[in-house]
Enzyme design. Structure first.
Site, PDB file in Angstrom:
ATOM      1  N   TRP A 188      -7.522  -1.875   2.649  1.00 24.14           N
ATOM      2  CA  TRP A 188      -7.859  -3.279   2.886  1.00 24.14           C
ATOM      3  C   TRP A 188      -8.515  -3.903   1.652  1.00 24.14           C
ATOM      4  CZ3 TRP A 188     -12.858  -5.028   2.658  1.00 24.14           C
ATOM      5  CH2 TRP A 188     -13.878  -4.069   2.756  1.00 24.14           C
TER       6      TRP A 188
ATOM      7  N   ASP B 171     -18.727 -12.374   3.073  1.00 23.49           N
ATOM      8  CA  ASP B 171     -18.702 -11.281   4.034  1.00 23.49           C
ATOM      9  C   ASP B 171     -18.455 -11.854   5.426  1.00 23.49           C
ATOM     10  OD1 ASP B 171     -20.148  -9.387   6.062  1.00 23.49           O
ATOM     11  OD2 ASP B 171     -19.853  -8.166   4.275  1.00 23.49           O
TER      12      ASP B 171
ATOM     13  N   SER C 107     -20.703   1.841   2.327  1.00 20.38           N
ATOM     14  CA  SER C 107     -19.897   1.924   3.540  1.00 20.38           C
ATOM     15  C   SER C 107     -18.442   2.234   3.226  1.00 20.38           C
ATOM     16  CB  SER C 107     -19.972   0.611   4.330  1.00 20.38           C
ATOM     17  OG  SER C 107     -21.278   0.391   4.785  1.00 20.38           O
ATOM     18  N   TYR C 108     -17.996   1.883   2.026  1.00 22.07           N
ATOM     19  CA  TYR C 108     -16.652   2.245   1.597  1.00 22.07           C
ATOM     20  C   TYR C 108     -16.694   2.554   0.102  1.00 22.07           C
ATOM     21  CZ  TYR C 108     -16.618  -2.809   0.547  1.00 22.07           C
ATOM     22  OH  TYR C 108     -16.925  -4.071   0.120  1.00 22.07           O
TER      23      TYR C 108
ATOM     24  N   HIS D 231     -15.412   2.079  -2.908  1.00 17.38           N
ATOM     25  CA  HIS D 231     -14.865   1.267  -3.994  1.00 17.38           C
ATOM     26  C   HIS D 231     -16.022   0.369  -4.398  1.00 17.38           C
ATOM     27  CE1 HIS D 231     -11.514  -1.011  -6.046  1.00 17.38           C
ATOM     28  NE2 HIS D 231     -12.533  -1.865  -6.137  1.00 17.38           N
TER      29      HIS D 231
ATOM     30  N   HIS E 177     -18.722  -2.180  -5.056  1.00 14.88           N
ATOM     31  CA  HIS E 177     -18.894  -3.575  -4.662  1.00 14.88           C
ATOM     32  C   HIS E 177     -20.378  -3.904  -4.683  1.00 14.88           C
ATOM     33  CE1 HIS E 177     -19.086  -1.061  -1.048  1.00 14.88           C
ATOM     34  NE2 HIS E 177     -19.893  -1.981  -0.520  1.00 14.88           N
TER      35      HIS E 177
END
Length: 318
Positions: free
Chosen positions: A156, A186, A253-254, A256, A258
């Site tokens: 995503w 967000d 949380s993921y 990549h 950010h």
């Protein structure tokens, strides 16, 4: 959107395209929630006025999140004039009422994750939380192998970077492949008031997973995100840098890289000291020591059902 596949705080939620829950851009009927069959309540919070529900939509597992929207200053006059009051209690100068607002002023933000995986369900389920302290050696021996062994999808994120999804939500983009990023709201922010402003800067580089990967080599990237992100927010929303909290999560949380931009007036999920690292501090630490985040111990919270917690327990670290 913004975040998560690994049980961290939810940051970006999405409805997958190509299933019965609806494709992005399609008109959605109320059947998406009216057909929702409730299985159980995963979590509810009276203070934050939200509830997380697990169930099914047309035989597909789904999670529905209901959240009362904030009261907006620009609708206060209409709200007070057009609502009905029902008296609950009166004592001297004090009285309390149930205020029944007209439908268009009484919205409930509804987020649907469908089809929801077991990871989604666990993410929103109330769990005990443990605070771990991870050394650089722990990261290399425990955390990194665990991350590498898991299938934490960031497709995503790639969809956003490649303009396959949410392109209309991008506030600013620097296309440079090394120092560039996209900036977008967000999903926790409804963009109707600035007190809870929340945007995410997602870097174009795909080789940096988290704070642990950062060295002085990445200083141009980080300083670019800070300066251009702050400038874009000031132009778009008239919010100066002095009213922004700019930080990274660890654990994220993921996986990549950010950066979070939130209003200092907003007690955003994950902004507490055990998880948030101010971008200005990160930059200064890397200027002083290129390997700072590769070697130092970092504390972070983990939920009881997180597989990484089990790895730390097996290693006698908890």
């Amino acid at each position: 959107m913004a975040e998560s596949e690994n049980g961290g705080a939810a940051k970006r939620l999405k409805t997958n395209a190509g299933n019965d829950c609806g494709d992005a851009g399609e008109p959605i009927s109320d059947s998406l929630v009216s057909d929702f069959e409730i299985s159980r309540i995963l979590r509810d919070c009276a203070r934050e006025k939200n509830i997380f529900i697990h169930g099914k939509v047309k035989d597909q597992d789904a999670v529905v999140i209901l959240e009362k929207t904030p009261i907006r200053q620009d609708t206060l006059s209409e709200l007070l004039k057009s609502s009905q009051l029902k008296l609950e209690m009166k004592n001297d100068v004090y009285s309390t009422y149930q205020l029944q607002a007209p439908a268009h002023l009484n919205e409930i933000k509804t987020t649907v994750v469908c089809p929801a995986t077991e990871k989604h369900v666990k993410k929103y389920l109330h769990q005990e939380v443990f605070l771990l302290e991870e050394s650089g050696e722990d990261y290399r021996n425990l955390t990194l192998p665990y991350i590498s062994s898991q299938s934490f999808s960031v497709q995503w994120v790639h969809n956003i970077l490649e303009k396959k999804a949410e392109a209309d939500r991008i506030v600013f983009e620097d296309p440079d492949p090394d120092t560039g990023f996209v900036l977008l709201p967000d999903f926790k922010w409804d963009q109707k008031q600035l007190q809870d402003l929340y945007l995410i800067a997602i870097v174009h580089r795909k080789d940096v997973k988290s704070l642990r990967d950062l060295t002085s080599e990445h200083l141009p990237l980080l300083t670019n995100i800070r300066s251009k992100g702050e400038d874009a927010i000031q132009r778009q929303y008239s919010v100066p840098p002095s009213k922004l909290r700019v930080y990274l999560h660890y654990q994220p949380s993921y996986y990549h890289l950010h950066v979070h931009f939130t209003s200092v007036e907003y007690d955003a999920p994950g902004c507490r000291v055990e998880r948030a690292h101010l971008l200005s501090d990160v930059i200064q630490n890397l200027q002083a020591d290129s390997s700072y985040y590769r070697n130092r111990s970092l504390a972070f919270p983990l939920r009881a059902d997180d597989g990484l917690l089990l790895k730390f327990k097996e290693a006698g670290k908890v």
